[in-house]
Motif scaffolding. Structure first.
Motif, mmCIF file in Angstrom:
data_model
loop_
_atom_site.group_PDB
_atom_site.id
_atom_site.type_symbol
_atom_site.label_atom_id
_atom_site.label_comp_id
_atom_site.label_asym_id
_atom_site.label_seq_id
_atom_site.Cartn_x
_atom_site.Cartn_y
_atom_site.Cartn_z
ATOM 1 N N PRO A 133 -12.703 -9.820 -9.954
ATOM 2 C CA PRO A 133 -12.630 -10.085 -11.395
ATOM 3 C C PRO A 133 -11.212 -10.355 -11.893
ATOM 4 C CG PRO A 133 -14.131 -8.271 -10.955
ATOM 5 C CD PRO A 133 -13.460 -8.589 -9.657
ATOM 6 N N MET A 134 -10.228 -9.580 -11.421
ATOM 7 C CA MET A 134 -8.868 -9.796 -11.911
ATOM 8 C C MET A 134 -8.252 -11.048 -11.302
ATOM 9 S SD MET A 134 -7.226 -8.280 -14.241
ATOM 10 C CE MET A 134 -6.150 -9.489 -14.991
ATOM 11 N N LEU A 135 -8.597 -11.368 -10.065
ATOM 12 C CA LEU A 135 -8.123 -12.620 -9.477
ATOM 13 C C LEU A 135 -8.665 -13.809 -10.270
ATOM 14 C CD1 LEU A 135 -8.448 -11.817 -5.666
ATOM 15 C CD2 LEU A 135 -6.336 -12.462 -6.842
ATOM 16 N N ALA A 136 -9.920 -13.706 -10.703
ATOM 17 C CA ALA A 136 -10.503 -14.791 -11.507
ATOM 18 C C ALA A 136 -9.788 -14.919 -12.849
ATOM 19 C CB ALA A 136 -11.992 -14.530 -11.709
ATOM 20 N N VAL A 137 -9.459 -13.793 -13.463
ATOM 21 C CA VAL A 137 -8.722 -13.821 -14.726
ATOM 22 C C VAL A 137 -7.374 -14.506 -14.533
ATOM 23 C CG1 VAL A 137 -7.508 -12.382 -16.409
ATOM 24 C CG2 VAL A 137 -9.857 -11.819 -15.764
ATOM 25 N N ASN A 138 -6.675 -14.153 -13.468
ATOM 26 C CA ASN A 138 -5.342 -14.736 -13.248
ATOM 27 C C ASN A 138 -5.421 -16.219 -12.902
ATOM 28 O OD1 ASN A 138 -3.687 -12.500 -13.830
ATOM 29 N ND2 ASN A 138 -4.161 -11.584 -11.844
ATOM 30 N N ARG A 139 -6.444 -16.628 -12.183
ATOM 31 C CA ARG A 139 -6.628 -18.069 -11.923
ATOM 32 C C ARG A 139 -6.881 -18.805 -13.237
ATOM 33 N NH1 ARG A 139 -9.371 -16.330 -7.119
ATOM 34 N NH2 ARG A 139 -11.370 -16.334 -8.236
ATOM 35 N N TRP A 140 -7.602 -18.188 -14.146
ATOM 36 C CA TRP A 140 -7.893 -18.784 -15.462
ATOM 37 C C TRP A 140 -6.592 -19.053 -16.223
ATOM 38 C CZ3 TRP A 140 -7.914 -16.490 -20.608
ATOM 39 C CH2 TRP A 140 -8.607 -17.232 -21.565
ATOM 40 N N PHE A 141 -5.609 -18.174 -16.060
ATOM 41 C CA PHE A 141 -4.319 -18.374 -16.718
ATOM 42 C C PHE A 141 -3.451 -19.404 -15.997
ATOM 43 C CE2 PHE A 141 -5.112 -14.043 -18.480
ATOM 44 C CZ PHE A 141 -5.005 -14.369 -19.811
ATOM 45 N N GLY A 142 -3.729 -19.673 -14.723
ATOM 46 C CA GLY A 142 -2.920 -20.627 -13.974
ATOM 47 C C GLY A 142 -2.021 -20.011 -12.920
ATOM 48 N N TYR A 143 -2.164 -18.714 -12.679
ATOM 49 C CA TYR A 143 -1.385 -18.085 -11.616
ATOM 50 C C TYR A 143 -1.759 -18.683 -10.263
ATOM 51 C CZ TYR A 143 0.292 -14.133 -14.499
ATOM 52 O OH TYR A 143 0.914 -13.343 -15.431
ATOM 53 N N GLU A 144 -0.760 -18.759 -9.371
ATOM 54 C CA GLU A 144 -0.967 -19.241 -8.006
ATOM 55 C C GLU A 144 -0.527 -18.174 -7.012
ATOM 56 O OE1 GLU A 144 1.297 -22.796 -7.685
ATOM 57 O OE2 GLU A 144 -0.081 -23.993 -8.916
ATOM 58 N N ILE A 145 -1.278 -18.037 -5.931
ATOM 59 C CA ILE A 145 -0.911 -17.084 -4.874
ATOM 60 C C ILE A 145 0.287 -17.635 -4.113
ATOM 61 C CG2 ILE A 145 -1.653 -16.015 -2.711
ATOM 62 C CD1 ILE A 145 -4.499 -15.953 -3.857
ATOM 63 N N ARG A 146 1.335 -16.826 -4.001
ATOM 64 C CA ARG A 146 2.541 -17.249 -3.302
ATOM 65 C C ARG A 146 2.717 -16.550 -1.955
ATOM 66 N NH1 ARG A 146 6.243 -19.746 -6.790
ATOM 67 N NH2 ARG A 146 4.956 -21.169 -8.060
ATOM 68 N N ALA A 147 2.172 -15.361 -1.806
ATOM 69 C CA ALA A 147 2.305 -14.624 -0.543
ATOM 70 C C ALA A 147 1.245 -13.537 -0.507
ATOM 71 C CB ALA A 147 3.702 -14.012 -0.414
ATOM 72 N N THR A 148 1.022 -13.006 0.678
ATOM 73 C CA THR A 148 0.023 -11.953 0.868
ATOM 74 C C THR A 148 0.641 -10.826 1.696
ATOM 75 O OG1 THR A 148 -1.818 -13.520 0.762
ATOM 76 C CG2 THR A 148 -2.251 -11.421 1.853
ATOM 77 N N GLU A 149 0.295 -9.612 1.335
ATOM 78 C CA GLU A 149 0.674 -8.443 2.123
ATOM 79 C C GLU A 149 -0.587 -7.805 2.693
ATOM 80 O OE1 GLU A 149 4.650 -6.090 0.917
ATOM 81 O OE2 GLU A 149 3.016 -5.856 -0.505
ATOM 82 N N VAL A 150 -0.447 -7.191 3.853
ATOM 83 C CA VAL A 150 -1.552 -6.477 4.497
ATOM 84 C C VAL A 150 -1.191 -5.007 4.555
ATOM 85 C CG1 VAL A 150 -2.960 -6.248 6.571
ATOM 86 C CG2 VAL A 150 -2.159 -8.513 5.852
ATOM 87 N N ARG A 151 -2.148 -4.161 4.178
ATOM 88 C CA ARG A 151 -1.922 -2.723 4.273
ATOM 89 C C ARG A 151 -2.234 -2.288 5.711
ATOM 90 N NH1 ARG A 151 0.101 1.459 0.775
ATOM 91 N NH2 ARG A 151 -1.591 1.601 -0.730
ATOM 92 N N TYR A 152 -1.250 -1.681 6.335
ATOM 93 C CA TYR A 152 -1.424 -1.148 7.682
ATOM 94 C C TYR A 152 -1.495 0.375 7.642
ATOM 95 C CZ TYR A 152 -1.012 -5.394 10.468
ATOM 96 O OH TYR A 152 -1.262 -6.603 11.065
ATOM 97 N N VAL A 153 -2.289 0.936 8.561
ATOM 98 C CA VAL A 153 -2.566 2.373 8.568
ATOM 99 C C VAL A 153 -2.325 2.938 9.953
ATOM 100 C CG1 VAL A 153 -4.273 4.146 7.999
ATOM 101 C CG2 VAL A 153 -4.399 1.893 6.895
ATOM 102 N N ARG A 154 -1.757 4.151 9.969
ATOM 103 C CA ARG A 154 -1.573 4.852 11.249
ATOM 104 C C ARG A 154 -1.960 6.316 11.080
ATOM 105 N NH1 ARG A 154 3.845 6.628 14.591
ATOM 106 N NH2 ARG A 154 2.706 7.434 16.395
ATOM 107 N N GLU A 155 -2.792 6.800 11.989
ATOM 108 C CA GLU A 155 -3.147 8.212 12.021
ATOM 109 C C GLU A 155 -2.147 8.940 12.911
ATOM 110 O OE1 GLU A 155 -5.825 9.463 10.446
ATOM 111 O OE2 GLU A 155 -7.087 7.718 9.997
ATOM 112 N N LEU A 156 -1.653 10.077 12.435
ATOM 113 C CA LEU A 156 -0.715 10.869 13.220
ATOM 114 C C LEU A 156 -1.448 11.997 13.932
ATOM 115 C CD1 LEU A 156 2.358 11.284 10.824
ATOM 116 C CD2 LEU A 156 2.047 9.642 12.669
ATOM 117 N N GLY A 157 -1.167 12.115 15.221
ATOM 118 C CA GLY A 157 -1.583 13.286 16.011
ATOM 119 C C GLY A 157 -3.056 13.604 15.975
#
Length: 309
Positions: free
Chosen positions: A285-309
């Motif tokens: 929903p929020m991505l659709a709102v931002n596209r409606w305003f004209g925002y463009e995706i410039r980069a993407t981040e990925v969340r990485y996870v590590r379990e300890l012990g």
């Protein structure tokens, strides 16, 4: 040439300038300043065990890390680390040393699960995977040319709704705290967030040096804030949306578009030319709102996870 990792010295101008320089070189989609770096050091709640680290080579800051516990999550044992190295000084050991120092600090304070944002580029992802992290969700950085993009016309609020600003709540921001707590609890993400400490929220969010209360638009209905678009600015050309959200019982009325459109129009009138925001990839929903305003995706981040012990 030896790389060392140490705590950032808040009283050292070279440290602060180096931290900001490295972050902007590695992550130009997020705005840092001397004031914001010092703000996080001084005002992040003690329960977060927050640290800002720098990697130094020959007296120059070449890498940074922000490290802490997810103190506002109902699930204990979750830690986070965000590590960035000057692209011109990469592959010289700074990133590995920062990760090691961050993990040791978090483990010492009881963290058993670690989260890190990593740019969605082959080299960055390979680095995370070599250190035992696995990919999870992703998020996008979006940019809008506020000077040249034609915004949707200003909208009239629906019946029973009025537009105000965060500045109108300067004497008592608690209603905005309540709104922020509800909307953030529904945000998609790996770490669930619960805002329960009003004083901590005041220190960390309401007193953030980039918060622009005049440009933060708030929709009020039945005497209470029901939607808002939080504005952060650099005082010059750059405007960013920190959060746009609507309480559950007022969703589906177009209030997110209403408050964001109002804030964007007023930001442009104030002379801001660049609009930045970010969205979780699953927040359709929020991505659709931002596209409606004209925002463009410039980069993407990925969340990485590590379990300890």
């Amino acid at each position: 040439m030896t790389v060392i990792v140490r705590d950032l010295h808040p009283g050292a101008d070279a440290d602060i300038e180096g931290f900001v320089r490295v972050r902007h070189a590695a992550l130009p989609y997020v705005y840092f300043s001397r004031a914001s770096v010092l703000h996080h050091l001084a005002l992040t709640p003690a329960a977060a065990h927050y640290r800002a680290l720098v990697a130094e080579e020959d007296g120059e800051v070449v890498g940074t890390a922000q490290v802490g516990l997810a103190h506002d999550s109902p699930e204990p044992g979750q830690g986070w680390l965000n590590v960035y190295v000057d692209p011109a000084r990469a592959r010289r050991g700074a990133g590995t040393l920062l990760v090691r120092a961050a993990e040791e600090h978090l483990a010492a304070h009881g963290a058993t699960k670690l989260f890190a944002w990593v740019l969605d580029e082959p080299g960055h992802r390979a680095f995370a995977e070599r250190h035992g992290y696995r990919a999870s969700r992703s998020a996008h950085f979006l940019v809008l040319d506020l000077k040249h993009t034609e915004l949707p016309p200003p909208q009239k609020p629906p019946t029973g709704v009025e537009l105000r600003t965060a500045a109108d709540f300067a004497d008592d921001p608690r209603p905005l705290f309540t709104l922020d707590a509800e909307t953030n609890s529904d945000e998609p993400g790996d770490i669930a967030i619960e805002f329960t400490d009003y004083e901590a929220w005041i220190a960390e969010y309401w007193k953030h040096p980039h918060l622009d209360r005049e440009l933060t638009s708030v929709a009020v209905a039945d005497g209470r804030p029901v939607a808002f678009s939080v504005a952060h600015t650099d005082g010059a050309a750059r405007y960013g949306t920190g959060m746009t959200g609507t309480v559950r019982d007022h969703r589906g009325r177009g209030l997110a578009k209403l408050v964001k459109n109002d804030s964007l129009h007023r930001a442009r009138a104030a002379g801001y030319t660049q609009a930045h925001t970010s969205n979780d990839s699953d927040n359709g929903p929020m991505l659709a709102v931002n596209r409606w305003f004209g925002y463009e995706i410039r980069a993407t981040e990925v969340r990485y996870v590590r379990e300890l012990g």
